[in-house]
Motif scaffolding. Structure first.
Motif, short mmCIF file in Angstrom:
data_model
loop_
_atom_site.label_atom_id
_atom_site.label_comp_id
_atom_site.label_asym_id
_atom_site.label_seq_id
_atom_site.Cartn_x
_atom_site.Cartn_y
_atom_site.Cartn_z
N ALA A 188 11.40 10.92 8.69
CA ALA A 188 10.19 10.74 9.49
C ALA A 188 9.97 9.25 9.81
O ALA A 188 9.60 8.91 10.94
CB ALA A 188 8.98 11.30 8.75
N VAL A 189 10.22 8.39 8.85
CA VAL A 189 10.11 6.94 9.10
C VAL A 189 11.13 6.52 10.15
O VAL A 189 10.83 5.73 11.06
CB VAL A 189 10.30 6.15 7.78
CG1 VAL A 189 10.53 4.67 8.04
CG2 VAL A 189 9.11 6.34 6.88
N SER A 190 12.33 7.07 10.07
CA SER A 190 13.38 6.74 11.04
C SER A 190 12.98 7.19 12.44
O SER A 190 13.13 6.43 13.41
CB SER A 190 14.70 7.41 10.64
OG SER A 190 15.09 6.96 9.37
N PHE A 202 11.42 15.70 -0.52
CA PHE A 202 10.34 14.94 0.12
C PHE A 202 10.82 13.54 0.48
O PHE A 202 10.48 13.02 1.54
CB PHE A 202 9.12 14.85 -0.80
CG PHE A 202 8.36 16.13 -0.92
CD1 PHE A 202 7.42 16.47 0.04
CD2 PHE A 202 8.56 16.98 -1.98
CE1 PHE A 202 6.71 17.65 -0.06
CE2 PHE A 202 7.85 18.16 -2.09
CZ PHE A 202 6.92 18.51 -1.13
N ALA A 203 11.60 12.93 -0.40
CA ALA A 203 12.11 11.58 -0.13
C ALA A 203 13.00 11.58 1.11
O ALA A 203 12.88 10.69 1.97
CB ALA A 203 12.89 11.05 -1.34
N VAL A 229 20.34 5.72 7.74
CA VAL A 229 19.53 6.25 8.84
C VAL A 229 18.29 5.39 9.09
O VAL A 229 18.06 4.94 10.21
CB VAL A 229 19.18 7.74 8.61
CG1 VAL A 229 18.25 8.25 9.69
CG2 VAL A 229 20.45 8.57 8.55
N PRO A 230 17.45 5.11 8.07
CA PRO A 230 16.29 4.26 8.36
C PRO A 230 16.68 2.83 8.72
O PRO A 230 16.02 2.18 9.54
CB PRO A 230 15.46 4.29 7.07
CG PRO A 230 16.26 5.01 6.08
CD PRO A 230 17.41 5.66 6.73
N LEU A 232 2.71 10.39 14.08
CA LEU A 232 3.88 10.60 13.21
C LEU A 232 3.80 9.70 11.98
O LEU A 232 4.19 10.11 10.89
CB LEU A 232 5.17 10.33 14.00
CG LEU A 232 6.47 10.68 13.32
CD1 LEU A 232 6.49 12.12 12.84
CD2 LEU A 232 7.64 10.44 14.26
N THR A 233 3.24 8.52 12.12
CA THR A 233 3.03 7.64 10.97
C THR A 233 2.05 8.28 9.99
O THR A 233 2.29 8.29 8.77
CB THR A 233 2.50 6.27 11.43
OG1 THR A 233 3.43 5.69 12.33
CG2 THR A 233 2.27 5.35 10.25
N ILE A 234 0.97 8.83 10.50
CA ILE A 234 -0.01 9.50 9.65
C ILE A 234 0.60 10.72 8.99
O ILE A 234 0.38 10.98 7.80
CB ILE A 234 -1.27 9.86 10.47
CG1 ILE A 234 -2.00 8.58 10.88
CG2 ILE A 234 -2.20 10.78 9.68
CD1 ILE A 234 -3.06 8.77 11.93
N THR A 235 1.41 11.47 9.73
CA THR A 235 2.11 12.63 9.17
C THR A 235 3.03 12.21 8.02
O THR A 235 3.11 12.90 7.00
CB THR A 235 2.91 13.35 10.26
OG1 THR A 235 2.01 13.73 11.31
CG2 THR A 235 3.61 14.57 9.72
#
Length: 150
Positions: A96-98, A89-90, A19-20, A122-125
């Protein structure tokens, strides 16, 4: 082909690691498709790797290298954390990175400041999710996060 923790995509590290990697490929493909040219990429692109690749004319090589690196690092992280209390979490961090990558690629099409702020938000999140996962792991299950020595 399922991961060691059980059945389903959630526990299949090989599929989740795609996915990423695919989202990074989408991000950089959209970037080079919708950007007006190398000048715009050098001026507005956030990623120093993409800027370097555009400046030196090695975009295809850089994209392939980044996609492979994303896959290998994602797979290694998921494999190492499988079965621990921080595995959820991982997975959430990788998703979220994707999402950030895909939204970043589309930012070249949308080109609105609010949209760019959403991508940065979203990066900060994602960073907050990383910190939360680390704190959760250290306090909730510290024994699972010990580094094993051979």
């Amino acid at each position: 082909m399922y991961g060691p923790a059980g059945e389903g995509i959630y526990n299949n590290q090989r599929v989740l690691a795609l996915v990423p990697a695919l989202s990074a490929m989408a991000d950089y493909s959209l970037t080079f498709f919708y950007a007006g040219g190398t000048g715009e990429i050098l001026q507005y692109e956030f990623s120093p790797v993409v800027r370097f690749a555009a400046e030196n004319g090695i975009v295809p090589l850089a994209v392939v290298a980044l996609v492979l690196l994303y896959y290998l690092l994602s797979y290694a992280a998921l494999r190492a954390l499988c079965g621990t209390c921080v595995y959820p979490f991982a997975v959430a961090i990788l998703m979220a990175v994707s999402l950030t990558h895909v939204m970043g690629g589309f930012s070249w099409l949308v080109r609105l400041p609010f949209y760019s702020f959403m991508v940065h938000g979203l990066t900060i999140t994602t960073l907050l999710l990383c910190a939360t996962g680390l704190i959760w792991g250290l306090f909730r299950c510290p024994g699972q996060l010990r580094i094993r020595r051979p």
